[in-house]
Write an enzyme that holds these catalytic residues in place. Structure first.
Site, PDB file in Angstrom:
ATOM      1  N   LYS A 171      -0.749   2.719   1.453  1.00  0.00           N
ATOM      2  CA  LYS A 171       0.162   3.369   0.689  1.00  0.00           C
ATOM      3  C   LYS A 171       0.901   4.750   0.872  1.00  0.00           C
ATOM      4  O   LYS A 171       1.558   5.185   0.525  1.00  0.00           O
ATOM      5  CB  LYS A 171      -0.979   3.792  -0.721  1.00  0.00           C
ATOM      6  CG  LYS A 171      -1.177   2.252  -1.350  1.00  0.00           C
ATOM      7  CD  LYS A 171      -1.750   2.484  -2.668  1.00  0.00           C
ATOM      8  CE  LYS A 171      -2.217   1.182  -3.480  1.00  0.00           C
ATOM      9  NZ  LYS A 171      -3.092   1.200  -4.475  1.00  0.00           N
ATOM     10  N   ASP A 219       0.351   2.418 -10.319  1.00  0.00           N
ATOM     11  CA  ASP A 219      -0.994   1.976 -10.678  1.00  0.00           C
ATOM     12  C   ASP A 219      -1.576   3.029 -11.583  1.00  0.00           C
ATOM     13  O   ASP A 219      -2.076   2.550 -12.618  1.00  0.00           O
ATOM     14  CB  ASP A 219      -1.861   2.784  -9.178  1.00  0.00           C
ATOM     15  CG  ASP A 219      -1.737   1.735  -8.208  1.00  0.00           C
ATOM     16  OD1 ASP A 219      -1.587   0.828  -8.219  1.00  0.00           O
ATOM     17  OD2 ASP A 219      -1.891   2.273  -7.070  1.00  0.00           O
TER      18      ASP A 219
END
Ligand code: ATR
Length: 272
Positions: free
Chosen positions: A65, A101
């Site tokens: 990420k 997220d």
């Protein structure tokens, strides 16, 4: 068919291909979605090869990420706040990096669980990447207070300082300093469950009617949810809904269509 994929390492057990296949079938979007194993030292080369082969976008998971953040040419505000990217969109004007997220967990809590965050006392456990990505969406939801607590107190304090730019200033502390306080929503963003442990919290944190939310999921209660149940949390939720909701946010970014997550979440739950 437009091509999408999730890239990570390991990746074989990712549920994202199944989730996106269900979204595509439901919305009639002509796309394929595969799992891509990224060699640890070759994230960029793997992404570029996928893009060159006609790939339109990627989901990005552990451990890439941060590399995905660096790879993107432009970032959404929520990706900038998270400092990490879980969604890449390849367009004519470059690579957009997003992070869905935080929006995913907020939607799972407020819509699927019908648990408002506005005006409530929220406790976020952890100060790693998972916690960081949740702070901006939580603040935007207008809680009465936001407390960030971490095993290593200094990291929680630093994170709280970093996000103290708006009207509502988060507080940062260690677990012991929570004693005597009560919260309406307690979110576990630590990785303690991976070692089959629960954060070592003082007793009495759960206010009447409160929600215990674990970003992890599995069959049965996670260690955090088992402890929350014992502590009298009124409602418990694991993170499967967050997984489906963050996928829906990515799908929306790529395709401009928001899938109905309820039947997909039910199918994923049945498969656990
Ligand atoms: P992630 O990206 O999943 O957030 P991370 O950045 O490595 O992973 O962060 C892990 C978080 O889980 C940290 O907040 C860590 O606490 P420390 O900062 O004190 O290390 C927390 N954590 C891991 N194991 C834990 C445990 N057994 N009890 C409580 N917190 C734990």
């Amino acid at each position: 068919m437009d091509r999408y994929a999730v890239i990570g390492n390991p990746i074989a057990h990712s549920k994202s291909p199944r989730i996106h296949a269900l979204f595509a079938a439901q919305t009639g979007q002509p796309l394929s979605y595969e799992a891509l194993l990224g060699p640890i030292d070759a994230f960029v080369a793997t992404v570029e090869a996928f893009r060159a082969a006609g790939g339109r976008g990627l989901n990005v998971t552990v451990p890439f990420k941060l590399e995905a953040f660096d790879f993107a040419d432009r970032h959404t505000p929520r990706a900038l706040a998270a400092g990490a990217v879980n969604t890449l969109a390849f367009g004519p004007d470059g690579v957009l990096g997003d992070n869905t997220d935080g929006a995913g967990i907020l939607r799972d809590i407020t819509v699927n669980q019908a648990c408002p965050v506005a005006g409530r006392r929220v406790l976020l456990l952890g100060a790693g990447g998972a916690a960081r990505g949740t702070i901006l969406p939580l603040l935007e939801a207008g809680p009465a207070s936001l407390t960030i607590a971490n095993r290593t107190a200094s990291k929680a304090a630093e994170l709280a300082d970093e996000f103290a730019t708006g009207a509502l200033k988060p507080r940062g502390c260690g677990f012991a300093a929570l004693a005597g306080q009560q919260f309406d929503v307690i979110i576990n963003a630590t990785s303690a469950s991976l070692s089959d442990a629960a954060p070592d919290l003082p007793a009495g944190l759960y206010a009447p009617g409160s929600l215990a939310y674990d970003m992890m999921y599995g069959k049965g209660d996670t260690p955090f949810l088992a402890a929350a149940r014992q502590q009298g949390a009124a409602r418990l939720s694991d993170g499967l809904g967050m997984l489906v909701e963050q996928a829906a946010e990515s799908f929306l970014l790529w395709r401009g269509v928001r899938p109905d997550t309820a039947p997909v979440l039910a199918a994923m739950r049945a498969a656990i």
